[in-house]
Design a protein around this motif. Structure first.
Motif, PDB file in Angstrom:
ATOM      1  N   TRP A  58       4.117  19.571   9.269  1.00  0.00           N
ATOM      2  CA  TRP A  58       5.210  18.844   9.931  1.00  0.00           C
ATOM      3  C   TRP A  58       4.736  18.129  11.184  1.00  0.00           C
ATOM      4  CZ3 TRP A  58       9.167  18.024   7.028  1.00  0.00           C
ATOM      5  CH2 TRP A  58       9.544  18.956   6.061  1.00  0.00           C
ATOM      6  N   GLU A  59       3.721  18.662  11.857  1.00  0.00           N
ATOM      7  CA  GLU A  59       3.204  18.021  13.065  1.00  0.00           C
ATOM      8  C   GLU A  59       2.621  16.641  12.763  1.00  0.00           C
ATOM      9  OE1 GLU A  59       0.397  20.553  14.914  1.00  0.00           O
ATOM     10  OE2 GLU A  59       1.861  22.079  15.481  1.00  0.00           O
ATOM     11  N   ARG A  60       2.090  16.457  11.570  1.00  0.00           N
ATOM     12  CA  ARG A  60       1.490  15.165  11.220  1.00  0.00           C
ATOM     13  C   ARG A  60       2.521  14.053  11.141  1.00  0.00           C
ATOM     14  NH1 ARG A  60      -2.255  17.388   6.247  1.00  0.00           N
ATOM     15  NH2 ARG A  60      -3.701  18.611   7.510  1.00  0.00           N
ATOM     16  N   LEU A  61       3.794  14.426  11.021  1.00  0.00           N
ATOM     17  CA  LEU A  61       4.848  13.418  10.975  1.00  0.00           C
ATOM     18  C   LEU A  61       5.227  12.931  12.361  1.00  0.00           C
ATOM     19  CD1 LEU A  61       7.165  15.100   8.324  1.00  0.00           C
ATOM     20  CD2 LEU A  61       5.792  13.042   7.996  1.00  0.00           C
ATOM     21  N   GLY A  62       4.722  13.597  13.385  1.00  0.00           N
ATOM     22  CA  GLY A  62       5.072  13.224  14.747  1.00  0.00           C
ATOM     23  C   GLY A  62       4.199  12.104  15.277  1.00  0.00           C
ATOM     24  N   SER A  63       4.199  11.946  16.578  1.00  0.00           N
ATOM     25  CA  SER A  63       3.440  10.880  17.229  1.00  0.00           C
ATOM     26  C   SER A  63       1.951  11.092  17.041  1.00  0.00           C
ATOM     27  CB  SER A  63       3.778  10.855  18.729  1.00  0.00           C
ATOM     28  OG  SER A  63       2.927   9.953  19.415  1.00  0.00           O
ATOM     29  N   GLN A  64       1.247   9.973  16.785  1.00  0.00           N
ATOM     30  CA  GLN A  64      -0.201  10.037  16.606  1.00  0.00           C
ATOM     31  C   GLN A  64      -0.934   9.893  17.936  1.00  0.00           C
ATOM     32  OE1 GLN A  64      -1.679  10.666  13.543  1.00  0.00           O
ATOM     33  NE2 GLN A  64       0.456  11.049  12.974  1.00  0.00           N
ATOM     34  N   GLU A  65      -0.214   9.530  18.996  1.00  0.00           N
ATOM     35  CA  GLU A  65      -0.854   9.299  20.282  1.00  0.00           C
ATOM     36  C   GLU A  65      -0.990  10.587  21.080  1.00  0.00           C
ATOM     37  OE1 GLU A  65       1.424   6.329  22.227  1.00  0.00           O
ATOM     38  OE2 GLU A  65       1.015   4.767  20.716  1.00  0.00           O
ATOM     39  N   ARG A  85       0.829  -1.197   0.000  1.00  0.00           N
ATOM     40  CA  ARG A  85       0.000   0.000   0.000  1.00  0.00           C
ATOM     41  C   ARG A  85       0.868   1.254   0.000  1.00  0.00           C
ATOM     42  NH1 ARG A  85      -5.485  -0.608   3.548  1.00  0.00           N
ATOM     43  NH2 ARG A  85      -6.193  -2.606   2.695  1.00  0.00           N
ATOM     44  N   ASP A  86       0.283   2.341  -0.440  1.00  0.00           N
ATOM     45  CA  ASP A  86       0.993   3.616  -0.411  1.00  0.00           C
ATOM     46  C   ASP A  86       1.280   4.000   1.041  1.00  0.00           C
ATOM     47  OD1 ASP A  86       0.801   3.895  -3.213  1.00  0.00           O
ATOM     48  OD2 ASP A  86      -1.251   4.638  -2.993  1.00  0.00           O
ATOM     49  N   ASP A  87       2.481   4.473   1.292  1.00  0.00           N
ATOM     50  CA  ASP A  87       2.862   4.894   2.630  1.00  0.00           C
ATOM     51  C   ASP A  87       2.288   6.290   2.889  1.00  0.00           C
ATOM     52  OD1 ASP A  87       3.980   5.455   5.029  1.00  0.00           O
ATOM     53  OD2 ASP A  87       6.064   5.341   4.386  1.00  0.00           O
ATOM     54  N   PRO A  88       1.337   6.415   3.818  1.00  0.00           N
ATOM     55  CA  PRO A  88       0.736   7.743   4.060  1.00  0.00           C
ATOM     56  C   PRO A  88       1.759   8.760   4.537  1.00  0.00           C
ATOM     57  CG  PRO A  88       0.067   6.159   5.752  1.00  0.00           C
ATOM     58  CD  PRO A  88       0.742   5.384   4.682  1.00  0.00           C
ATOM     59  N   MET A  89       2.805   8.279   5.208  1.00  0.00           N
ATOM     60  CA  MET A  89       3.824   9.202   5.686  1.00  0.00           C
ATOM     61  C   MET A  89       4.591   9.857   4.538  1.00  0.00           C
ATOM     62  SD  MET A  89       3.831   9.656   8.954  1.00  0.00           S
ATOM     63  CE  MET A  89       2.037   9.709   8.770  1.00  0.00           C
ATOM     64  N   GLN A  90       4.717   9.142   3.424  1.00  0.00           N
ATOM     65  CA  GLN A  90       5.373   9.738   2.258  1.00  0.00           C
ATOM     66  C   GLN A  90       4.561  10.913   1.725  1.00  0.00           C
ATOM     67  OE1 GLN A  90       8.376   9.058   1.007  1.00  0.00           O
ATOM     68  NE2 GLN A  90       8.708   7.578   2.659  1.00  0.00           N
ATOM     69  N   ASP A  91       3.227  10.744   1.702  1.00  0.00           N
ATOM     70  CA  ASP A  91       2.360  11.843   1.269  1.00  0.00           C
ATOM     71  C   ASP A  91       2.463  13.024   2.224  1.00  0.00           C
ATOM     72  OD1 ASP A  91       1.521  10.440  -0.908  1.00  0.00           O
ATOM     73  OD2 ASP A  91      -0.373   9.778  -0.032  1.00  0.00           O
ATOM     74  N   VAL A  92       2.464  12.712   3.518  1.00  0.00           N
ATOM     75  CA  VAL A  92       2.551  13.782   4.522  1.00  0.00           C
ATOM     76  C   VAL A  92       3.879  14.516   4.406  1.00  0.00           C
ATOM     77  CG1 VAL A  92       2.601  14.277   6.989  1.00  0.00           C
ATOM     78  CG2 VAL A  92       0.971  12.616   6.095  1.00  0.00           C
ATOM     79  N   LEU A  93       4.962  13.756   4.198  1.00  0.00           N
ATOM     80  CA  LEU A  93       6.282  14.371   4.065  1.00  0.00           C
ATOM     81  C   LEU A  93       6.347  15.266   2.832  1.00  0.00           C
ATOM     82  CD1 LEU A  93       9.167  14.551   5.162  1.00  0.00           C
ATOM     83  CD2 LEU A  93       9.748  12.566   3.749  1.00  0.00           C
ATOM     84  N   ALA A  94       5.794  14.764   1.704  1.00  0.00           N
ATOM     85  CA  ALA A  94       5.786  15.571   0.482  1.00  0.00           C
ATOM     86  C   ALA A  94       4.936  16.825   0.671  1.00  0.00           C
ATOM     87  CB  ALA A  94       5.260  14.743  -0.682  1.00  0.00           C
ATOM     88  N   GLU A  95       3.785  16.668   1.333  1.00  0.00           N
ATOM     89  CA  GLU A  95       2.922  17.826   1.580  1.00  0.00           C
ATOM     90  C   GLU A  95       3.621  18.852   2.460  1.00  0.00           C
ATOM     91  OE1 GLU A  95      -1.356  18.943   3.712  1.00  0.00           O
ATOM     92  OE2 GLU A  95      -0.678  16.864   3.615  1.00  0.00           O
ATOM     93  N   ALA A  96       4.321  18.359   3.475  1.00  0.00           N
ATOM     94  CA  ALA A  96       5.001  19.278   4.381  1.00  0.00           C
ATOM     95  C   ALA A  96       6.063  20.083   3.647  1.00  0.00           C
ATOM     96  CB  ALA A  96       5.626  18.491   5.534  1.00  0.00           C
ATOM     97  N   GLY A  97       6.818  19.425   2.771  1.00  0.00           N
ATOM     98  CA  GLY A  97       7.847  20.138   2.021  1.00  0.00           C
ATOM     99  C   GLY A  97       7.270  21.201   1.110  1.00  0.00           C
TER     100      GLY A  97
END
Length: 521
Positions: A459-466, A407-419
């Motif tokens: 960038w916050e979305r790349l941090g802890s989800q808890e 599956r697509d890694d959601p973190m890759q999308d988040v990282l690209a969006e953050a940049g």
């Protein structure tokens, strides 16, 4: 009045069925299909006889147009080779294989009619593919290929069907077929581009969101009507127009128009998709009653057709994914094939609205003047829709898990969006600094702070989800504040201190702000 009651009842059942499917965790198309099957055997309830023109002109265009609007044009171009391989090559091969096999089983059926059935059942459905693929979270490239295939294969199938019906009168030769395909497909592309350019000019000049919505709603229907009048491929024209306009919507429409148009199309798509699958199930009883072919022949012909659909799809798909890499240019362009993804694409061969419309478009014997088992062909088409939707729709999630699809890694999308958001925020602050002369300092600082918040959010979305991030805390607390504000305005309206129009204006602003808070979650 009776037709209005039937329409309301149909929409009500489709809505309730979709809501129940979400509650039970089922796929709405499958539940509505089964519901239609059951209701078709209830005497006097929703005895609706579909006209193929209603499907081709009234139901299919908006569904294809919305699917094209939501398809990424760069991703579509990048995957054009596998899309065309499935949408053109596989459809033609499937139609020919099924046509000759059915002719061998039912020799009384002319070869042209068997090939017509092959063209009818060959194309997987855009609505079913999108509904199921997105629902189970398939990788983005797999979804793009399935959507692209289902957007274009309908045109191939309908052109083949038109050629087969013309062949019944003995008026088609090799040159005629070539000209027919070139005129239908090529003309459809040109018409779609012309319509898209015209619609784009209208959108660019319109400032009222309601008028933008009206133009968007009219576009697919106008394109289809013009294409049919000129004997061009209406499906190709609608898809081309949708791809072009979907890619340029950010430059053509205002923010208010985009938000409003998205809501309108989502509602229309929701109602039409539910209605389509319900209608497919409702037609089964009438189709069964009209069959005059012996039951063993019907069962054999139906089983062979469905089995060949699956066998030919896999036989075409798996080798095609690897043979194309023998060409150096293709090898550089296409990523290495994933056997699991190819297998999932092969299993996602659900038929739907186009097969339904094409089957109903088969010319009656008394009109065509040539004897052929029309009712048998219609039954096979309907059985194909029902079986493929139920079989593939219920097993595709498990099959995708079995293939261990990456599956697509959601973190890759988040990282690209953050940049990109970091660059966008920098551009916004540069524009602010260039135009800030004369503006109050507190306003400039507030805007600069807002820009920094948007950059930090990604960038916050790349941090802890808890742990609750500052942005989530902001969204939670601001939502409570909005509820308090909304209640004060409501009480003031009830006490007569403000007019209804004042409440509406305040409510609209609060609703929009609350909607924007979703990006912080």
């Amino acid at each position: 009045m009776e037709s209005i009651v039937d329409a309301v009842l149909l929409l009500a059942i489709a809505t309730i069925g979709a809501a129940l499917a979400r509650r039970l965790g089922l796929l709405a198309p499958l539940l509505l299909l089964v519901t239609g099957l059951i209701l078709s055997f209830v005497p006097g309830l929703l005895e609706i006889h579909l006209d193929h023109e209603l499907v081709l002109v009234g139901i299919l265009p908006p569904l294809l147009y919305v699917a094209a609007l939501q398809t990424s044009l760069p991703a579509f171009r990048f995957n054009l080779r596998p899309i065309l391989s499935l949408a053109v090559g596989l459809v033609v091969v499937t139609a020919v294989v099924i046509g000759f096999a059915l002719h061998a089983i039912v020799p009384a059926a002319p070869l042209w009619s068997c090939l017509a059935l092959g063209a009818i059942v060959a194309p997987p459905d855009a609505v079913a593919a999108t509904a199921v693929a997105r629902r189970i979270g398939l990788p983005r490239r797999v979804v793009t290929i399935l959507e692209g295939e289902s957007l274009l294969n309908d045109a191939t199938a309908l052109v083949m069907l038109r050629v087969c019906l013309a062949a019944a009168a003995g008026a088609v030769g090799v040159l005629d077929i070539g000209l027919e395909i070139a005129q239908a497909a090529g003309g459809g592309v040109l018409l779609g581009l012309a319509a898209a350019v015209l619609a784009a000019k209208l959108h660019r000049r319109i400032e009222e969101p309601l008028l933008d919505d009206a133009v968007s709603l009219l576009t697919p229907f106008v394109v289809v009507l013009v294409a049919e009048a000129l004997h061009l491929s209406s499906i190709v024209a609608v898809v081309v127009a949708g791809l072009y306009l979907g890619h340029r919507i950010p430059q053509l429409l205002s923010a208010a128009a985009r938000l409003q148009m998205d809501a309108v199309w989502r509602l229309i798509t929701f109602l039409l998709e539910g209605t389509v699958f319900l209608l497919v199930g409702l037609q089964v009883r009438d189709v069964l009653r009209a069959i005059e072919t012996p039951a063993p022949t019907v069962v054999l012909a139906t089983a062979v057709t469905i089995a060949l659909l699956l066998a030919v799809r896999f036989a075409w798909l798996l080798p095609a994914a690897y043979l194309s890499r023998l060409v150096p240019a293709m090898r550089r362009r296409d990523p290495a094939p994933d056997p699991g993804a190819s297998a999932v694409i092969g299993w996602a061969g659900m038929r739907g609205v186009v097969t339904l419309a094409a089957a109903l478009a088969l010319t009656p014997v008394e009109v065509l003047g040539v004897e052929y088992p029309r009712e048998l062909l219609i039954w096979i088409a309907f059985a194909t829709i029902v079986v493929t939707l139920l079989l593939h729709g219920t097993t595709l999630p498990a099959f995708a898990r079995l293939m261990r699809l990456r599956r697509d890694d959601p973190m890759q999308d988040v990282l690209a969006e953050a940049g990109v958001q970091q660059q966008a925020s920098a551009a916004a602050r540069a524009r602010l600094d260039a135009l800030a002369d004369g503006a109050p300092e507190e306003v400039v600082e507030r805007l600069r702070s807002l820009s920094e918040i948007r950059a930090n959010l990604a960038w916050e979305r790349l941090g802890s989800q808890e742990q609750e991030t500052p942005s989530r805390a902001y969204a939670r607390l601001r939502r409570e504040m909005i509820d308090a504000e909304r209640e004060v305005f409501r009480v003031a309206r009830d006490e007569g201190r403000i007019a209804e129009e004042v409440l509406d204006r305040a409510q609209r602003g609060l609703d929009l702000e609350e909607t924007q808070l979703r990006k912080y979650e």
